[in-house]
Write a protein that holds these residues in place. Structure first.
Motif, short mmCIF file in Angstrom:
data_model
loop_
_atom_site.label_atom_id
_atom_site.label_comp_id
_atom_site.label_asym_id
_atom_site.label_seq_id
_atom_site.Cartn_x
_atom_site.Cartn_y
_atom_site.Cartn_z
N GLY A 204 0.85 -1.18 0.00
CA GLY A 204 0.00 0.00 0.00
C GLY A 204 0.88 1.23 0.00
O GLY A 204 1.77 1.35 -0.83
N HIS A 205 0.62 2.19 0.92
CA HIS A 205 1.47 3.33 1.21
C HIS A 205 1.30 4.51 0.24
O HIS A 205 1.34 5.66 0.67
CB HIS A 205 2.94 2.89 1.25
CG HIS A 205 3.91 3.97 1.64
ND1 HIS A 205 3.79 4.69 2.82
CD2 HIS A 205 5.02 4.45 1.01
CE1 HIS A 205 4.80 5.56 2.90
NE2 HIS A 205 5.54 5.43 1.82
N THR A 206 1.17 4.23 -1.04
CA THR A 206 1.07 5.31 -2.03
C THR A 206 -0.34 5.33 -2.59
O THR A 206 -0.71 4.47 -3.41
CB THR A 206 2.08 5.11 -3.17
OG1 THR A 206 3.40 5.07 -2.62
CG2 THR A 206 1.99 6.23 -4.19
N PRO A 207 -1.19 6.28 -2.15
CA PRO A 207 -2.58 6.29 -2.62
C PRO A 207 -2.67 6.61 -4.10
O PRO A 207 -2.01 7.52 -4.59
CB PRO A 207 -3.24 7.38 -1.76
CG PRO A 207 -2.11 8.25 -1.30
CD PRO A 207 -0.92 7.36 -1.18
N MET A 208 -3.50 5.84 -4.78
CA MET A 208 -3.71 6.00 -6.22
C MET A 208 -5.21 5.99 -6.52
O MET A 208 -5.99 5.41 -5.76
CB MET A 208 -3.02 4.86 -6.98
CG MET A 208 -1.52 4.77 -6.76
SD MET A 208 -0.61 6.21 -7.38
CE MET A 208 -0.79 5.97 -9.16
N PRO A 209 -5.63 6.61 -7.62
CA PRO A 209 -7.05 6.61 -7.98
C PRO A 209 -7.61 5.21 -8.22
O PRO A 209 -8.78 4.95 -7.98
CB PRO A 209 -7.10 7.45 -9.26
CG PRO A 209 -5.85 8.26 -9.26
CD PRO A 209 -4.83 7.42 -8.56
N GLU A 210 -6.75 4.30 -8.70
CA GLU A 210 -7.13 2.91 -8.95
C GLU A 210 -6.04 2.00 -8.38
O GLU A 210 -4.88 2.40 -8.32
CB GLU A 210 -7.27 2.64 -10.45
CG GLU A 210 -8.29 3.49 -11.17
CD GLU A 210 -9.72 3.09 -10.82
OE1 GLU A 210 -9.92 1.93 -10.41
OE2 GLU A 210 -10.61 3.95 -10.95
N PRO A 211 -6.39 0.78 -8.00
CA PRO A 211 -5.33 -0.15 -7.59
C PRO A 211 -4.35 -0.36 -8.74
O PRO A 211 -4.75 -0.43 -9.90
CB PRO A 211 -6.09 -1.43 -7.24
CG PRO A 211 -7.43 -1.28 -7.87
CD PRO A 211 -7.73 0.18 -7.93
N GLU A 212 -3.07 -0.42 -8.41
CA GLU A 212 -2.04 -0.64 -9.43
C GLU A 212 -1.72 -2.13 -9.51
O GLU A 212 -1.27 -2.72 -8.54
CB GLU A 212 -0.76 0.11 -9.07
CG GLU A 212 -0.87 1.62 -9.11
CD GLU A 212 0.47 2.26 -8.78
OE1 GLU A 212 1.04 2.91 -9.66
OE2 GLU A 212 0.94 2.10 -7.64
N ILE A 213 -1.94 -2.70 -10.68
CA ILE A 213 -1.61 -4.11 -10.90
C ILE A 213 -0.53 -4.16 -11.96
O ILE A 213 -0.79 -3.95 -13.15
CB ILE A 213 -2.85 -4.91 -11.33
CG1 ILE A 213 -3.94 -4.82 -10.24
CG2 ILE A 213 -2.47 -6.36 -11.59
CD1 ILE A 213 -5.24 -5.48 -10.61
N MET A 214 0.69 -4.40 -11.52
CA MET A 214 1.86 -4.38 -12.39
C MET A 214 2.42 -5.80 -12.49
O MET A 214 2.03 -6.69 -11.75
CB MET A 214 2.92 -3.43 -11.84
CG MET A 214 2.37 -2.08 -11.37
SD MET A 214 1.64 -1.08 -12.70
CE MET A 214 3.13 -0.52 -13.51
N LEU A 215 3.38 -5.99 -13.40
CA LEU A 215 3.99 -7.31 -13.55
C LEU A 215 4.69 -7.76 -12.28
O LEU A 215 4.73 -8.94 -11.97
CB LEU A 215 5.01 -7.29 -14.70
CG LEU A 215 4.52 -7.66 -16.09
CD1 LEU A 215 5.69 -7.63 -17.07
CD2 LEU A 215 3.85 -9.03 -16.11
#
Length: 251
Positions: A204-215
Protein backbone atom coordinates in the motif's frame (compact mmCIF):
# COMPACT_ATOMS: atom_id res chain seq x y z
CA UNK A 1 9.95 -19.93 -9.86
CA UNK A 2 11.75 -18.50 -12.87
CA UNK A 3 15.34 -17.36 -12.15
CA UNK A 4 14.59 -13.78 -13.19
CA UNK A 5 11.72 -13.43 -10.74
CA UNK A 6 7.99 -13.94 -10.52
CA UNK A 7 5.36 -12.35 -12.76
CA UNK A 8 1.92 -11.25 -11.59
CA UNK A 9 0.09 -13.87 -13.64
CA UNK A 10 2.33 -16.70 -12.47
CA UNK A 11 2.32 -15.89 -8.75
CA UNK A 12 0.46 -18.56 -6.78
CA UNK A 13 -0.48 -19.21 -3.17
CA UNK A 14 0.53 -22.38 -1.35
CA UNK A 15 -1.67 -25.35 -2.25
CA UNK A 16 -5.12 -24.99 -0.70
CA UNK A 17 -4.53 -21.52 0.75
CA UNK A 18 -6.64 -18.42 0.06
CA UNK A 19 -5.18 -15.01 0.98
CA UNK A 20 -6.86 -11.63 1.25
CA UNK A 21 -4.73 -8.47 1.37
CA UNK A 22 -6.35 -5.20 2.49
CA UNK A 23 -5.05 -1.72 1.67
CA UNK A 24 -4.46 1.33 3.89
CA UNK A 25 -7.34 2.13 6.26
CA UNK A 26 -6.36 5.42 7.97
CA UNK A 27 -9.13 5.59 10.54
CA UNK A 28 -11.97 4.45 8.27
CA UNK A 29 -13.43 1.81 10.56
CA UNK A 30 -16.69 1.84 8.61
CA UNK A 31 -14.92 0.67 5.46
CA UNK A 32 -12.69 -1.82 7.27
CA UNK A 33 -15.55 -3.41 9.20
CA UNK A 34 -17.56 -3.86 6.01
CA UNK A 35 -14.57 -5.31 4.15
CA UNK A 36 -13.76 -7.71 6.99
CA UNK A 37 -17.39 -8.82 7.09
CA UNK A 38 -17.44 -9.49 3.34
CA UNK A 39 -14.19 -11.42 3.46
CA UNK A 40 -15.34 -13.59 6.36
CA UNK A 41 -18.65 -14.24 4.59
CA UNK A 42 -16.74 -15.52 1.55
CA UNK A 43 -14.52 -17.71 3.72
CA UNK A 44 -17.52 -19.19 5.52
CA UNK A 45 -19.37 -19.84 2.27
CA UNK A 46 -16.45 -21.21 0.21
CA UNK A 47 -14.66 -23.02 3.06
CA UNK A 48 -11.09 -22.93 1.67
CA UNK A 49 -8.75 -25.50 3.21
CA UNK A 50 -6.63 -22.69 4.67
CA UNK A 51 -6.85 -18.91 4.59
CA UNK A 52 -5.11 -15.70 5.66
CA UNK A 53 -6.12 -12.04 5.90
CA UNK A 54 -3.19 -9.62 5.64
CA UNK A 55 -3.72 -5.96 6.53
CA UNK A 56 -1.05 -3.82 4.88
CA UNK A 57 -0.65 -1.11 7.53
CA UNK A 58 -1.55 2.53 8.19
CA UNK A 59 -4.51 1.96 10.49
CA UNK A 60 -4.40 5.37 12.19
CA UNK A 61 -4.39 9.12 11.37
CA UNK A 62 -6.46 11.28 9.02
CA UNK A 63 -9.75 9.36 9.17
CA UNK A 64 -12.20 9.74 12.06
CA UNK A 65 -12.10 6.35 13.82
CA UNK A 66 -8.54 5.18 14.49
CA UNK A 67 -9.46 3.95 17.96
CA UNK A 68 -12.23 1.74 16.55
CA UNK A 69 -9.88 0.40 13.87
CA UNK A 70 -7.26 -0.57 16.46
CA UNK A 71 -9.90 -2.13 18.69
CA UNK A 72 -11.30 -4.20 15.81
CA UNK A 73 -7.92 -5.31 14.49
CA UNK A 74 -6.36 -6.03 17.89
CA UNK A 75 -9.30 -8.31 18.70
CA UNK A 76 -9.16 -9.99 15.28
CA UNK A 77 -5.44 -10.74 15.58
CA UNK A 78 -5.87 -12.06 19.13
CA UNK A 79 -8.82 -14.24 18.15
CA UNK A 80 -7.33 -15.87 15.04
CA UNK A 81 -3.64 -16.25 14.08
CA UNK A 82 -4.69 -16.40 10.43
CA UNK A 83 -5.28 -12.63 10.58
CA UNK A 84 -2.00 -10.72 10.16
CA UNK A 85 -1.49 -6.98 10.65
CA UNK A 86 1.61 -5.36 9.16
CA UNK A 87 3.19 -2.11 10.29
CA UNK A 88 2.70 1.09 8.33
CA UNK A 89 4.72 4.28 8.73
CA UNK A 90 1.76 6.03 10.39
CA UNK A 91 1.33 3.23 12.93
CA UNK A 92 4.99 3.43 13.93
CA UNK A 93 4.76 7.22 13.86
CA UNK A 94 1.95 6.99 16.41
CA UNK A 95 4.13 4.83 18.65
CA UNK A 96 7.01 7.28 18.22
CA UNK A 97 4.79 10.16 19.35
CA UNK A 98 3.58 8.22 22.38
CA UNK A 99 7.20 7.48 23.30
CA UNK A 100 8.37 11.07 22.74
CA UNK A 101 5.83 13.77 21.81
CA UNK A 102 7.13 16.13 19.12
CA UNK A 103 5.35 18.95 17.33
CA UNK A 104 7.26 18.33 14.10
CA UNK A 105 6.94 14.54 13.82
CA UNK A 106 4.88 12.42 11.44
CA UNK A 107 1.99 12.12 13.89
CA UNK A 108 1.73 15.87 14.46
CA UNK A 109 2.04 16.83 10.80
CA UNK A 110 0.04 14.10 9.09
CA UNK A 111 -3.34 13.58 10.69
CA UNK A 112 -2.47 12.62 14.25
CA UNK A 113 -5.02 15.06 15.65
CA UNK A 114 -7.76 12.85 14.18
CA UNK A 115 -6.28 9.82 15.93
CA UNK A 116 -6.21 11.66 19.25
CA UNK A 117 -9.78 12.87 18.72
CA UNK A 118 -10.94 9.28 18.24
CA UNK A 119 -9.80 8.74 21.86
CA UNK A 120 -11.70 11.92 22.89
CA UNK A 121 -8.45 13.83 23.27
CA UNK A 122 -7.73 17.23 21.71
CA UNK A 123 -4.04 17.98 21.16
CA UNK A 124 -2.69 21.46 20.50
CA UNK A 125 0.68 21.10 18.80
CA UNK A 126 1.30 24.84 18.99
CA UNK A 127 3.03 24.99 22.37
CA UNK A 128 5.18 22.57 24.32
CA UNK A 129 2.98 22.90 27.40
CA UNK A 130 -0.23 22.14 25.50
CA UNK A 131 1.51 19.32 23.66
CA UNK A 132 2.61 17.78 26.94
CA UNK A 133 -0.93 17.95 28.36
CA UNK A 134 -2.43 16.42 25.23
CA UNK A 135 0.17 13.65 25.18
CA UNK A 136 -0.53 12.79 28.84
CA UNK A 137 -4.28 12.66 28.15
CA UNK A 138 -3.73 10.40 25.14
CA UNK A 139 -1.48 8.06 27.10
CA UNK A 140 -4.23 7.81 29.71
CA UNK A 141 -6.92 7.14 27.10
CA UNK A 142 -5.30 4.48 24.93
CA UNK A 143 -5.90 0.92 26.16
CA UNK A 144 -2.98 -1.40 26.83
CA UNK A 145 -4.40 -3.79 24.21
CA UNK A 146 -3.99 -1.15 21.51
CA UNK A 147 -0.38 -0.49 22.51
CA UNK A 148 0.38 -4.21 22.56
CA UNK A 149 -1.16 -4.56 19.11
CA UNK A 150 0.91 -1.68 17.69
CA UNK A 151 4.13 -2.97 19.25
CA UNK A 152 3.41 -6.43 17.83
CA UNK A 153 2.96 -5.35 14.21
CA UNK A 154 5.09 -7.29 11.74
CA UNK A 155 7.08 -5.61 8.96
CA UNK A 156 6.30 -8.22 6.31
CA UNK A 157 4.66 -11.55 5.61
CA UNK A 158 5.27 -14.09 2.86
CA UNK A 159 3.18 -16.97 1.56
CA UNK A 160 3.91 -18.90 -1.60
CA UNK A 161 4.92 -16.50 -4.39
CA UNK A 162 3.69 -13.41 -2.52
CA UNK A 163 5.55 -10.93 -0.32
CA UNK A 164 3.38 -8.52 1.67
CA UNK A 165 4.62 -5.25 3.19
CA UNK A 166 3.41 -1.70 3.70
CA UNK A 167 5.47 0.40 1.29
CA UNK A 168 7.56 -1.91 -0.87
CA UNK A 169 11.09 -3.27 -1.15
CA UNK A 170 14.46 -2.01 -2.31
CA UNK A 171 15.04 -3.63 -5.71
CA UNK A 172 18.03 -5.93 -5.86
CA UNK A 173 18.14 -6.56 -2.11
CA UNK A 174 17.12 -10.08 -0.99
CA UNK A 175 13.70 -10.13 0.65
CA UNK A 176 15.12 -11.43 3.92
CA UNK A 177 17.62 -8.52 3.99
CA UNK A 178 15.15 -5.67 3.46
CA UNK A 179 15.46 -2.83 5.97
CA UNK A 180 12.59 -1.75 8.21
CA UNK A 181 12.96 1.77 6.79
CA UNK A 182 12.35 0.58 3.22
CA UNK A 183 9.51 -1.79 4.12
CA UNK A 184 7.49 1.04 5.65
CA UNK A 185 8.73 4.12 3.76
CA UNK A 186 10.13 3.38 0.28
CA UNK A 187 8.23 4.85 -2.62
CA UNK A 188 9.62 6.02 -5.99
CA UNK A 189 12.76 3.86 -6.08
CA UNK A 190 10.50 0.83 -5.75
CA UNK A 191 7.44 1.93 -7.71
CA UNK A 192 9.33 2.95 -10.84
CA UNK A 193 11.53 -0.14 -11.04
CA UNK A 194 10.18 -2.55 -13.68
CA UNK A 195 12.39 -5.51 -12.85
CA UNK A 196 10.84 -8.67 -11.50
CA UNK A 197 11.32 -9.53 -7.82
CA UNK A 198 11.80 -12.94 -6.18
CA UNK A 199 8.12 -12.77 -5.21
CA UNK A 200 5.16 -10.61 -6.25
CA UNK A 201 5.16 -7.64 -3.85
CA UNK A 202 1.73 -6.66 -2.51
CA UNK A 203 1.76 -3.28 -0.78
CA UNK A 204 0.00 0.00 0.00
CA UNK A 205 1.47 3.33 1.21
CA UNK A 206 1.07 5.31 -2.03
CA UNK A 207 -2.58 6.29 -2.62
CA UNK A 208 -3.71 6.00 -6.22
CA UNK A 209 -7.05 6.61 -7.98
CA UNK A 210 -7.13 2.91 -8.95
CA UNK A 211 -5.33 -0.15 -7.59
CA UNK A 212 -2.04 -0.64 -9.43
CA UNK A 213 -1.61 -4.11 -10.90
CA UNK A 214 1.86 -4.38 -12.39
CA UNK A 215 3.99 -7.31 -13.55
CA UNK A 216 6.10 -7.16 -10.37
CA UNK A 217 3.81 -5.63 -7.73
CA UNK A 218 0.25 -4.81 -6.64
CA UNK A 219 -0.62 -1.55 -4.85
CA UNK A 220 -3.93 -1.70 -2.95
CA UNK A 221 -3.92 1.83 -1.45
CA UNK A 222 -6.84 3.77 -2.95
CA UNK A 223 -6.84 6.55 -0.34
CA UNK A 224 -9.70 5.20 1.77
CA UNK A 225 -9.69 8.04 4.31
CA UNK A 226 -10.41 10.71 1.66
CA UNK A 227 -12.03 8.73 -1.18
CA UNK A 228 -14.31 6.44 0.82
CA UNK A 229 -12.92 3.53 -1.20
CA UNK A 230 -11.13 0.62 0.48
CA UNK A 231 -9.52 -1.95 -1.82
CA UNK A 232 -8.47 -5.54 -1.18
CA UNK A 233 -7.40 -8.46 -3.34
CA UNK A 234 -8.04 -12.18 -3.02
CA UNK A 235 -5.34 -14.67 -4.07
CA UNK A 236 -6.02 -18.41 -4.40
CA UNK A 237 -3.69 -20.57 -6.45
CA UNK A 238 -3.00 -18.31 -9.45
CA UNK A 239 -6.44 -16.74 -9.25
CA UNK A 240 -6.59 -13.05 -8.28
CA UNK A 241 -9.68 -10.92 -7.69
CA UNK A 242 -10.20 -7.35 -6.49
CA UNK A 243 -12.71 -6.50 -3.75
CA UNK A 244 -13.85 -2.98 -2.92
CA UNK A 245 -15.99 -1.26 -0.33
CA UNK A 246 -17.17 2.22 -1.30
CA UNK A 247 -18.87 4.58 1.15
CA UNK A 248 -18.99 8.35 1.52
CA UNK A 249 -15.63 10.13 2.00
CA UNK A 250 -14.87 11.08 5.60
CA UNK A 251 -14.30 14.69 4.68
Amino acid sequence: MAPEGIRYGDAATPEGMRIYAVGDIHGRHDLMAEMHSRIMAEIIEDRPADWRIVYLGDYVDRGPASRQVLEHLSQSVRNDPRVTALAGNHDLGFLAFLAQPRAEGLFARNGGEATARSYSVEIDFGSSEALSRGHAALMEAIPREHLDFLHGLKLSASFGDFFFCHAGIRPGVPLEAQSAEDLIWIRERFRHDPTLHPKLVVHGHTPMPEPEIMLNRVNLDTGAWSTGRLTAMMFEGKKKRLLEVVLEPSG
